[in-house]
Design an enzyme around this catalytic site. Structure first.
Site, short mmCIF file in Angstrom:
data_model
loop_
_atom_site.label_atom_id
_atom_site.label_comp_id
_atom_site.label_asym_id
_atom_site.label_seq_id
_atom_site.Cartn_x
_atom_site.Cartn_y
_atom_site.Cartn_z
N HIS A 154 -121.27 -25.84 -88.85
CA HIS A 154 -122.09 -25.37 -87.71
C HIS A 154 -121.50 -25.83 -86.38
O HIS A 154 -122.23 -26.04 -85.41
CB HIS A 154 -123.55 -25.86 -87.81
CG HIS A 154 -124.17 -25.59 -89.13
ND1 HIS A 154 -124.84 -24.42 -89.42
CD2 HIS A 154 -124.20 -26.32 -90.28
CE1 HIS A 154 -125.27 -24.45 -90.67
NE2 HIS A 154 -124.88 -25.59 -91.22
N SER A 275 -102.63 -20.34 -64.72
CA SER A 275 -103.55 -19.46 -64.01
C SER A 275 -102.96 -19.18 -62.63
O SER A 275 -102.34 -20.05 -62.02
CB SER A 275 -104.91 -20.15 -63.88
OG SER A 275 -105.60 -19.63 -62.77
N LYS A 281 -104.60 -25.26 -64.62
CA LYS A 281 -104.89 -24.62 -65.91
C LYS A 281 -103.67 -24.51 -66.84
O LYS A 281 -102.58 -24.20 -66.40
CB LYS A 281 -105.46 -23.20 -65.70
CG LYS A 281 -106.84 -23.15 -65.13
CD LYS A 281 -107.94 -23.63 -66.06
CE LYS A 281 -108.19 -22.75 -67.26
NZ LYS A 281 -108.79 -21.45 -66.93
N GLU A 288 -105.20 -16.55 -78.18
CA GLU A 288 -106.26 -15.61 -77.77
C GLU A 288 -105.83 -14.18 -78.05
O GLU A 288 -106.63 -13.35 -78.52
CB GLU A 288 -106.57 -15.77 -76.27
CG GLU A 288 -107.38 -17.01 -75.97
CD GLU A 288 -107.52 -17.29 -74.48
OE1 GLU A 288 -108.42 -18.04 -74.11
OE2 GLU A 288 -106.71 -16.77 -73.68
N GLN A 320 -101.30 13.05 -92.16
CA GLN A 320 -100.22 12.65 -91.24
C GLN A 320 -100.65 11.45 -90.39
O GLN A 320 -99.83 10.72 -89.86
CB GLN A 320 -99.85 13.84 -90.36
CG GLN A 320 -98.74 13.59 -89.40
CD GLN A 320 -98.18 14.88 -88.80
OE1 GLN A 320 -97.51 15.64 -89.48
NE2 GLN A 320 -98.49 15.13 -87.54
N LYS A 323 -99.53 7.45 -90.73
CA LYS A 323 -98.30 6.78 -90.29
C LYS A 323 -98.50 5.82 -89.14
O LYS A 323 -98.07 4.65 -89.20
CB LYS A 323 -97.25 7.82 -89.93
CG LYS A 323 -96.67 8.40 -91.17
CD LYS A 323 -95.98 9.69 -90.97
CE LYS A 323 -96.03 10.43 -92.27
NZ LYS A 323 -97.39 10.89 -92.63
N1 ARG Z 1 -95.47 15.33 -91.27
C1 ARG Z 1 -96.21 15.61 -92.44
C2 ARG Z 1 -97.06 14.38 -92.81
O1 ARG Z 1 -96.77 13.35 -92.34
C3 ARG Z 1 -95.31 15.93 -93.56
C4 ARG Z 1 -95.94 16.74 -94.65
C5 ARG Z 1 -96.19 18.13 -94.18
N2 ARG Z 1 -96.73 18.93 -95.20
C6 ARG Z 1 -97.33 20.08 -94.95
N3 ARG Z 1 -97.82 20.71 -95.96
N4 ARG Z 1 -97.49 20.51 -93.72
O2 ARG Z 1 -98.00 14.45 -93.57
#
Ligand code: ARG
Length: 460
Positions: A154, A275, A281, A288, A320, A323
């Site tokens: 605590h 600071s 400071k 942080e 997509q 990524k």
């Molecule tokens: N750039 C696409 C992705 O990252 C690749 C696959 C594309 N496939 C499709 N059927 N359009 O998912």
């Protein structure tokens, strides 16, 4: 060139192309994409789906392209995505033969394969960073086995603990993180290639051969699932999130412990900031920022889970979005781990302040209760007697180690001379010899156990 434009009568709008493209971020997959293509085309040659000499030509050219990218002689640009870029460049270099690469393959199984290869490598990289961090923690623990500090519950002083035990606690968390990432690796280590667009192929490919060339342990067993599965990305992001939670808690401790109010830890000047207005400071910006960046890593996990949740089978372009979540989380996590490790190597501990704080605040009251228990008193009664002694100390401005024996004895006749040493912070820490406890022997055992588990995790 677009891989799919043959069906259309009108070219796509520039704005639509810009919105659709993924090359601006999936260029990061170039290495894995080309490796997967080399394995795929070798298999196409071996199975005589395409002539062996064509396969060799494609494979040699891909190897050269990879070298050119690495040397900075081939700029990744001007295509919808990395898969298109690689194929375009290949056909630019060797003409029509290059068009055979995409036999028995779709970008759907290709991108899933690339992402798995990338994630596997990323897991190895993150785990390497975690190993370095645990090694730093073990160094600190080894150097501080003899020192004590207050342990908190605590955010109030609770019981004195060992400084090494404190750092070991974070090693335990990071070991679990390594374990979690390693487990995630197993489920990522499955090759989707050969699933094609969604339903597999009628060409006599040898998926096991491709998998073994790419060092995948397993191959996927359902093409529909294989092209649409991004569980491994979500799982990787969860591993990152949990790891960031641990890092963030550690940062929070460092921020508090390095404050004037605590003064237990000093972060080196090289890893601190000042600071612009208050000349005195010294700010803990790095911890942080790590604490702050934890939020965005959680965000990538939430984003990915939400992206997956409404998707009908099988591949949808929503995927997509996996990524940037993966790449950004990876970059954040690696950045945080390496700066934090450096910072940790440059902290100094004020063990005198820690010891003084550990001894104050009736932090050995539990030891008084345990003393009575050892003399046969039921714990609940011992708790009540000790609470009265603490009350007495508060009222009379005394501490447990400065109380006369006769005062102890006025609360219970079970008290003897040895209570006066038993309530010292050092003794209290030493008395907790239980496995996982704070006594030096237990802490040394903990260090040994952490070292052993760490080595075992990286033995192959
Ligand atoms: N750039 C696409 C992705 O990252 C690749 C696959 C594309 N496939 C499709 N059927 N359009 O998912």
């Amino acid at each position: 060139m677009k891989l799919w434009e043959g069906r259309f009568t009108q070219p796509s709008a520039k704005s639509a192309d810009d919105f659709n493209q993924s090359l601006s971020f999936d260029y990061k997959l170039y290495w894995h994409d080309i490796l997967a293509s080399i394995a795929h085309v070798k298999m196409l040659g071996e199975t005589q789906i395409i002539p062996k000499e064509d396969a060799d030509k494609i494979s040699d050219t891909l190897v050269n392209m990879l070298a050119d990218i690495e040397k900075g002689n081939l700029e990744i640009d001007g295509a919808e995505d990395i898969h298109t870029f690689v194929e375009d460049e290949l056909t630019k270099r060797i003409g029509a033969v290059g068009k055979k690469l995409h036999t028995a393959r779709s970008r759907n199984d290709q991108v899933a394969t690339d992402m798995r290869l990338y994630t596997k490598d990323s897991i190895v990289n993150v785990c390497g960073h975690l190993k370095t961090l645990v090694e730093t923690l073990l160094d600190i623990a080894n150097n501080n086995v003899q020192f004590i500090m207050p342990g908190y519950t605590h955010m109030r002083r609770a019981q004195p603990i060992s400084v090494a035990q404190y750092f070991n606690a974070y090693s335990e968390m990071f070991l679990r993180d390594i374990e979690r990432f390693t487990d995630c690796y197993k489920r990522t280590d499955v090759m989707p290639l050969g699933s094609c667009a969604l339903a597999g192929t009628d060409l006599p490919i040898d998926r096991r051969m491709t998998a073994s060339l790419l060092s995948f342990s397993e191959i996927s067993q359902n093409s529909l699932d294989a092209v649409s599965d991004r569980d491994f990305v979500a799982e990787y992001l969860f591993c990152c999130s949990t790891m960031m939670a641990h890092l963030s808690r550690f940062c929070e401790d460092l921020i508090l412990y390095s404050s004037d109010e605590f003064g237990f830890i000093e972060i080196a000047d090289e890893y601190s900031t000042g600071s612009s207005i208050m000349p005195q400071k010294k700010n803990p910006d790095i911890p942080e920022l790590i604490r702050g960046k934890t939020g965005r890593v959680y965000g990538y996990l939430m984003g990915m889970l939400t992206t997956i949740k409404g998707l009908p089978l099988t591949y949808n372009k929503d995927l997509q979005e996996d990524k940037e979540a993966l790449f950004n989380a990876e970059e954040t996590v690696l950045g945080c781990l390496s700066i934090f490790n450096e910072l940790l190597q440059h902290i100094s501990l004020d063990t005198r302040k820690m010891r003084t704080a550990a001894a104050s605040g009736f932090s050995t009251a539990t030891d008084v209760a345990d003393y009575l228990v050892q003399k046969g008193m039921p714990f609940r009664d011992a708790h009540a007697v000790t609470a009265s002694i603490v009350r007495h100390c508060i009222d009379n401005n005394k501490t447990l180690d400065k109380l006369d024996l006769f005062v102890y004895q006025s609360f219970s006749s079970l008290f003897e001379e040895d209570i006066l040493t038993r309530v010292r912070a050092n003794k209290s820490v030493e008395a907790r010899k239980v496995i996982g406890g704070s006594a030096r022997s237990a802490v040394r055992e903990n260090i040994r156990s952490i070292t052993k588990r760490l080595n075992r995790m990286f033995k192959d």
